[in-house]
Design an enzyme around this catalytic site. Structure first.
Site, PDB file in Angstrom:
ATOM      1  N   ALA A  15       0.725  -1.190  -0.049  1.00  0.00           N
ATOM      2  CA  ALA A  15       0.071  -0.013  -0.035  1.00  0.00           C
ATOM      3  C   ALA A  15       0.938   1.170   0.041  1.00  0.00           C
ATOM      4  CB  ALA A  15      -0.956  -0.103   1.387  1.00  0.00           C
ATOM      5  N   THR A  43       3.438  -7.401   3.757  1.00  0.00           N
ATOM      6  CA  THR A  43       3.472  -7.868   2.407  1.00  0.00           C
ATOM      7  C   THR A  43       4.588  -8.567   1.979  1.00  0.00           C
ATOM      8  OG1 THR A  43       2.649  -5.689   1.831  1.00  0.00           O
ATOM      9  CG2 THR A  43       3.605  -6.896   0.013  1.00  0.00           C
ATOM     10  N   ALA A  46       3.802 -12.358   2.576  1.00  0.00           N
ATOM     11  CA  ALA A  46       2.823 -13.064   2.074  1.00  0.00           C
ATOM     12  C   ALA A  46       2.958 -14.123   1.267  1.00  0.00           C
ATOM     13  CB  ALA A  46       2.083 -11.904   1.424  1.00  0.00           C
ATOM     14  N   GLU A 114      -7.840 -21.192  -2.593  1.00  0.00           N
ATOM     15  CA  GLU A 114      -7.889 -21.080  -1.149  1.00  0.00           C
ATOM     16  C   GLU A 114      -9.179 -20.903  -0.346  1.00  0.00           C
ATOM     17  OE1 GLU A 114      -5.379 -17.704   0.022  1.00  0.00           O
ATOM     18  OE2 GLU A 114      -3.713 -18.573  -0.663  1.00  0.00           O
ATOM     19  N   HIS A 231      -4.884 -16.945  11.713  1.00  0.00           N
ATOM     20  CA  HIS A 231      -4.699 -17.928  10.696  1.00  0.00           C
ATOM     21  C   HIS A 231      -4.396 -19.359  11.353  1.00  0.00           C
ATOM     22  CE1 HIS A 231      -2.851 -20.041   7.181  1.00  0.00           C
ATOM     23  NE2 HIS A 231      -3.161 -18.724   6.543  1.00  0.00           N
ATOM     24  N   ARG A 277     -11.443 -19.260   7.146  1.00  0.00           N
ATOM     25  CA  ARG A 277     -10.425 -19.279   8.285  1.00  0.00           C
ATOM     26  C   ARG A 277     -10.883 -19.262   9.841  1.00  0.00           C
ATOM     27  NH1 ARG A 277      -5.746 -15.679   5.965  1.00  0.00           N
ATOM     28  NH2 ARG A 277      -5.681 -16.885   4.204  1.00  0.00           N
ATOM     29  N   HIS A 338      -3.225 -13.294  12.934  1.00  0.00           N
ATOM     30  CA  HIS A 338      -2.551 -12.914  11.227  1.00  0.00           C
ATOM     31  C   HIS A 338      -2.913 -11.655  10.623  1.00  0.00           C
ATOM     32  CE1 HIS A 338      -1.178 -14.538   7.289  1.00  0.00           C
ATOM     33  NE2 HIS A 338      -2.364 -14.228   6.949  1.00  0.00           N
ATOM     34  N   GLU A 362      -3.404  -2.601   5.589  1.00  0.00           N
ATOM     35  CA  GLU A 362      -3.983  -3.077   6.751  1.00  0.00           C
ATOM     36  C   GLU A 362      -4.165  -2.203   7.991  1.00  0.00           C
ATOM     37  OE1 GLU A 362      -1.634  -6.708   7.947  1.00  0.00           O
ATOM     38  OE2 GLU A 362      -2.950  -7.102   9.722  1.00  0.00           O
ATOM     39  N   ARG A 373     -11.721 -11.331   6.730  1.00  0.00           N
ATOM     40  CA  ARG A 373     -11.110 -11.260   5.474  1.00  0.00           C
ATOM     41  C   ARG A 373     -11.159 -12.400   4.721  1.00  0.00           C
ATOM     42  NH1 ARG A 373      -5.558 -11.700   3.426  1.00  0.00           N
ATOM     43  NH2 ARG A 373      -5.329 -12.374   5.490  1.00  0.00           N
TER      44      ARG A 373
END
Ligand code: SIN
Length: 541
Positions: A15, A43, A46, A114, A231, A277, A338, A362, A373
């Site tokens: 971002a 990031t 990730a 996912e 997570h 999740r 997470h 974030e 999310r």
């Protein structure tokens, strides 16, 4: 001496870098301050990828539906629409800028699956190093921009205000070993999330939530802080970091097993390992309690070993370093904090409730994630809303009163500027807060545990804390207060004393502002919202 620039961006994840490029593209000078080295951010770590509706069998409506489905009734529909539609454009642009996503031999982009996605729509790079590749491509682009100045190892501690407007930051200058003021016409916060407030987290050390705390302390509204995503599958080996074992592993066929070697997810959700999740995290906790054990297992052994090594090279190597060959044995896993869905409240262009202050990624709450999310939506959010915030910061100035950054002496800073400190959070505060958050404000919460956590934070707050520890404690307190306020279970927020989702009373966002407690709001976007909906009597101070 005050330093000066046109714009400041705090943070250099997706971002922040994207916002800086947008600002520089408009011809303005921009300084990008990062607490650690440039690019060090959530990031960078990730793994799974970027969700974007570019596959032939996919479309933006499906991506939109999956995102709002995961968000459990609290997604801002306009924000989600912007995310999924503009996301395609920004991803194509990123590919043009040199980001290399994995492709088949034919050159066709490869998409993985996912949880809670109805299509294979996750782009990935170098198997499981997607964030690293995106940062690499953006940093290369930034390096070619003479208008962008990168200031690594410059931790921002406080926002400077003048006449209610954000006019700069106070940061720790590593060169002169002193706090300094950097003034600007506007500031874009892209400082990332707050996973580090929990004892167990997949986030890197820098994810301490400073941006949320600084904005709140400056008077900005923060929203939906109770929604923290855990997570399900972080590596769970004594002495090893809580390294992320990507959800894409389950997307490719990995299964969860308990201590007895049995699969259990189908007992908890019809989509088994690919349930949302929050469901998988709670199922693991329930299974650990049921079997009185401390770990679950992620089993990839049914898959072709070569495929596993090539598809997840970083995960394979990391697990091997800690003694687990995932092609031969299941990896011990358990949930860890997470992602922070809440953050600084923004409109669709990253404007916060303070003039001259913008937020993206974030640290922000745009409403795209709602209460939970959808996997791999955050890199896309960083790209889309980073660009939008950078653009709005530049455009708003054209309509704003002429600003002379030299004139006003900023308010909001009572501290002397010569109080050098290391920038570290005092270890006893850090340790205590993280433990309390994990045990009392974690995956399962209740009034009693939350009240006790808040009492303890109040006691800690009596000590004279340096800015890093004070910001850390502020974020923890914001999460705990909002979690106490929301008397229902929704998405990632689960209350043992209010186990049901209650749309009639609680389909609202929590909005907190310094000195005014928490109020309910029907929408995140305060610009398009006609009036704040004060439907609930609950105000937590
Ligand atoms: C993962 O790879 O499981 C993480 C992706 C995400 O958090 O979106």
């Amino acid at each position: 001496m005050n330093l000066e620039t046109d714009f400041i961006v705090v943070g250099s994840g997706v971002a922040g870098l994207r916002a800086a490029l947008e600002i520089a593209g408009a011809g303005a000078r921009v300084s990008v301050l990062t607490k650690e080295r440039t690019g060090e951010s959530n990031t960078e770590y990730a793994q799974g990828g970027v969700a974007v509706a570019l596959a032939e069998d996919d479309d933006v409506e499906l991506h939109e539906a999956d995102t709002t489905g995961a968000g459990a009734g609290l997604c801002d529909t306009e924000a989600v629409h912007v995310l999924v539609t503009e996301g395609r454009r920004y991803m194509r642009e990123l590919i043009e800028w040199g980001a290399e996503f994995d492709r088949a031999a034919t050159g066709r982009l490869l998409f993985t699956q996912e949880a809670a996605h109805s299509r294979r729509r996750i782009l990935h790079a170098h198997g499981d190093a997607t964030g690293h590749e995106i940062v690499r491509a953006l940093v290369a682009r930034v390096a070619a921009e003479s208008k962008i100045e990168l200031l690594p190892h410059a931790g921002v501690e406080e926002l400077l205000l003048a006449d209610g407007r954000c006019v700069g930051v106070r940061f720790l200058d590593p060169l002169v070993r002193a706090p300094r003021r950097l003034r600007a016409r506007a500031v874009v916060l892209a400082s990332g999330g707050a996973g580090q407030v929990y004892l167990h987290t997949t986030n890197p050390a820098g994810a301490t939530g400073d941006g949320m705390a600084m904005a709140y302390r400056a008077g900005a509204e923060v929203a939906d802080m109770e929604f923290v995503q855990f997570h399900p599958t972080a590596l769970n080996i004594e002495g090893a970091p809580r390294f992320l074992l990507s959800e894409a592993m389950r997307g490719e066929g990995g299964v969860l097993r308990n201590e007895e070697g049995r699969r259990f997810m189908s007992r908890y959700h019809e989509r088994a390992e690919l349930a949302p999740r929050d469901v998988v995290s709670r199922a693991i906790v329930a299974e650990l309690r049921r079997t009185a054990t401390r770990t679950a297992y992620l089993d990839m052994t049914a898959l072709e070993p070569r495929f596993v090594r090539e598809r997840f090279p970083k995960i394979y190597a990391t697990c091997l370093r800690y003694g687990v060959d995932i092609t031969r044995a299941p990896a011990p896993v358990s949930p860890a904090a997470h992602y922070t869905m809440g953050g600084v409240r923004t409109d669709l262009d990253g404007r916060t409730t303070i003039r001259g202050l913008y937020a993206a990624g974030e640290v922000a709450c745009t409403g795209v994630h709602g209460a939970n999310r959808l996997a791999s939506n955050s890199l896309l959010e960083g790209l889309v809303f980073g660009a939008r915030a950078g653009r709005a910061a530049v455009e708003d100035l054209a309509h704003d009163v002429k600003l002379d950054v030299q004139t006003d002496e900023p308010q909001g800073s009572n501290e002397p500027t010569d109080d050098w400190h290391s920038g570290e959070i005092a270890p006893p505060v850090r340790k205590r807060v993280r433990r309390v958050m994990w045990e009392r404000v974690g995956i399962l919460r209740a009034r009693e545990s939350l009240t006790r956590a808040l009492k303890e934070f109040e006691l800690i707050a009596h000590a004279r804390l340096r800015p890093p520890a004070r910001n850390f404690l502020t974020v923890a307190t914001l999460i705990a207060r909002a979690a106490l306020w929301r008397e229902e279970s929704r998405g990632a927020h689960f209350r043992l004393d209010f186990t049901e989702r209650d749309d009639a009373r609680w389909r609202v966002h929590s909005v907190a502002q310094k000195d005014s407690g928490i109020v309910a709001s029907a929408k995140i976007d305060f610009v398009t919202q006609s009036d704040r909906q004060e439907v609930l009597p609950h105000v937590v101070g």
